[in-house]
Design an enzyme around this catalytic site. Sequence first.
Site, PDB file in Angstrom:
ATOM      1  N   HIS A  20       0.871  -1.173   0.000  1.00 59.73           N
ATOM      2  CA  HIS A  20       0.000   0.000   0.000  1.00 59.73           C
ATOM      3  C   HIS A  20       0.907   1.221   0.000  1.00 59.73           C
ATOM      4  O   HIS A  20       1.520   1.551   1.012  1.00 59.73           O
ATOM      5  CB  HIS A  20      -0.907  -0.003   1.230  1.00 59.73           C
ATOM      6  CG  HIS A  20      -1.969   1.056   1.187  1.00 59.73           C
ATOM      7  ND1 HIS A  20      -2.818   1.305   2.239  1.00 59.73           N
ATOM      8  CD2 HIS A  20      -2.319   1.937   0.209  1.00 59.73           C
ATOM      9  CE1 HIS A  20      -3.648   2.293   1.922  1.00 59.73           C
ATOM     10  NE2 HIS A  20      -3.362   2.695   0.694  1.00 59.73           N
ATOM     11  N   PRO A  25      -1.610  12.725  -3.551  1.00 55.49           N
ATOM     12  CA  PRO A  25      -1.136  13.050  -4.910  1.00 55.49           C
ATOM     13  C   PRO A  25       0.004  14.056  -4.929  1.00 55.49           C
ATOM     14  O   PRO A  25       0.785  14.099  -5.890  1.00 55.49           O
ATOM     15  CB  PRO A  25      -2.385  13.630  -5.589  1.00 55.49           C
ATOM     16  CG  PRO A  25      -3.536  13.140  -4.790  1.00 55.49           C
ATOM     17  CD  PRO A  25      -3.047  13.009  -3.387  1.00 55.49           C
ATOM     18  N   ASP A  67      -2.237  -1.566  -3.789  1.00 50.60           N
ATOM     19  CA  ASP A  67      -2.857  -0.262  -3.970  1.00 50.60           C
ATOM     20  C   ASP A  67      -1.690   0.720  -4.049  1.00 50.60           C
ATOM     21  O   ASP A  67      -1.149   1.142  -3.032  1.00 50.60           O
ATOM     22  CB  ASP A  67      -3.772   0.048  -2.783  1.00 50.60           C
ATOM     23  CG  ASP A  67      -4.336   1.465  -2.826  1.00 50.60           C
ATOM     24  OD1 ASP A  67      -4.037   2.195  -3.793  1.00 50.60           O
ATOM     25  OD2 ASP A  67      -5.052   1.840  -1.881  1.00 50.60           O
ATOM     26  N   ASN A  69      -1.752   3.704  -5.389  1.00 51.06           N
ATOM     27  CA  ASN A  69      -2.176   5.108  -5.355  1.00 51.06           C
ATOM     28  C   ASN A  69      -1.502   5.924  -6.455  1.00 51.06           C
ATOM     29  O   ASN A  69      -1.121   7.083  -6.241  1.00 51.06           O
ATOM     30  CB  ASN A  69      -1.882   5.716  -3.979  1.00 51.06           C
ATOM     31  CG  ASN A  69      -2.976   5.405  -2.974  1.00 51.06           C
ATOM     32  OD1 ASN A  69      -4.155   5.632  -3.239  1.00 51.06           O
ATOM     33  ND2 ASN A  69      -2.599   4.859  -1.831  1.00 51.06           N
ATOM     34  N   ASN A 132     -10.702   2.766  -8.331  1.00 50.62           N
ATOM     35  CA  ASN A 132     -11.093   3.569  -7.171  1.00 50.62           C
ATOM     36  C   ASN A 132     -12.115   4.593  -7.645  1.00 50.62           C
ATOM     37  O   ASN A 132     -11.876   5.304  -8.627  1.00 50.62           O
ATOM     38  CB  ASN A 132      -9.870   4.260  -6.563  1.00 50.62           C
ATOM     39  CG  ASN A 132     -10.199   5.023  -5.292  1.00 50.62           C
ATOM     40  OD1 ASN A 132     -10.042   6.230  -5.226  1.00 50.62           O
ATOM     41  ND2 ASN A 132     -10.653   4.321  -4.264  1.00 50.62           N
ATOM     42  N   PHE A 137     -12.615  11.587  -6.716  1.00 49.97           N
ATOM     43  CA  PHE A 137     -11.536  10.946  -7.472  1.00 49.97           C
ATOM     44  C   PHE A 137     -12.033   9.664  -8.116  1.00 49.97           C
ATOM     45  O   PHE A 137     -12.741   8.871  -7.495  1.00 49.97           O
ATOM     46  CB  PHE A 137     -10.340  10.619  -6.573  1.00 49.97           C
ATOM     47  CG  PHE A 137      -9.254   9.857  -7.301  1.00 49.97           C
ATOM     48  CD1 PHE A 137      -8.329  10.533  -8.078  1.00 49.97           C
ATOM     49  CD2 PHE A 137      -9.192   8.470  -7.229  1.00 49.97           C
ATOM     50  CE1 PHE A 137      -7.337   9.834  -8.770  1.00 49.97           C
ATOM     51  CE2 PHE A 137      -8.210   7.769  -7.913  1.00 49.97           C
ATOM     52  CZ  PHE A 137      -7.279   8.458  -8.687  1.00 49.97           C
TER      53      PHE A 137
END
Length: 229
Positions: A20, A25, A67, A69, A132, A137
């Site tokens: 993870h 961002p 994940d 991101n 997601n 988002f």
Amino acid sequence: MSINANDNVVGSPLVVCTAHIHWDPEFCDVKLVQTMMLAHEVHRVAKETAEKYRIQPQQTPVLICGDLNSLPDSGVFEFLSQGQLSRKHPDLKTFREDTCLERFSSSDDTNVLTHALRLDSAVDTTSIPFTNYTLDFKGMIDYIFSTPQSLARLGILGSFDSNWVTNNKILGFPHPHVPSDHIPIMAQYAIIPTTHQRTPPRPQAVANTTNSTQAASTSSSHSQLTFSR
């Protein structure tokens, strides 16, 4: 039915990693450094596993599920899928000149940061619009990577029905029918016997900061695995 001893994959090693990566961002540089550390550590484990089973490190099946991101056009995805990243990549920000990154690179070229794994994304990032889906988002940030030399991808779970989301005017997840803000992705693999493995092509030299995904292996095997993220 008898199986040639050289083709038997029962008892074969498998290195599986789940991760993870940082969410914000604004910190794409942190995500990238975390990913470099991750790839470096996974390769170390793969080498130790190879020594134990008396095979070459590149013959060790590896799966990385996480994940991350990070979107498909990010430095994180480019680094994992291409195996290398230009030292001038904008996602590195102030880390571009930080010599500590060379500790996690497998290349002697200080202009390029690399990892020693040969990884392939389980899913075509253009076929899945998002993993997601929230109010503010929507995007693909979850991935499964594998070593195509030692793992043959047999199939993947199809994309989420975007029409269902639109027709029901769903603004985001979680939802009564979707309990998480993440959409699961799934892939099925078969372990390829070492006698049938082919050396994957080396990544092309870094020419720019766009990403591309390597082709998946189509070799056959005798042991199937299903992994989801």
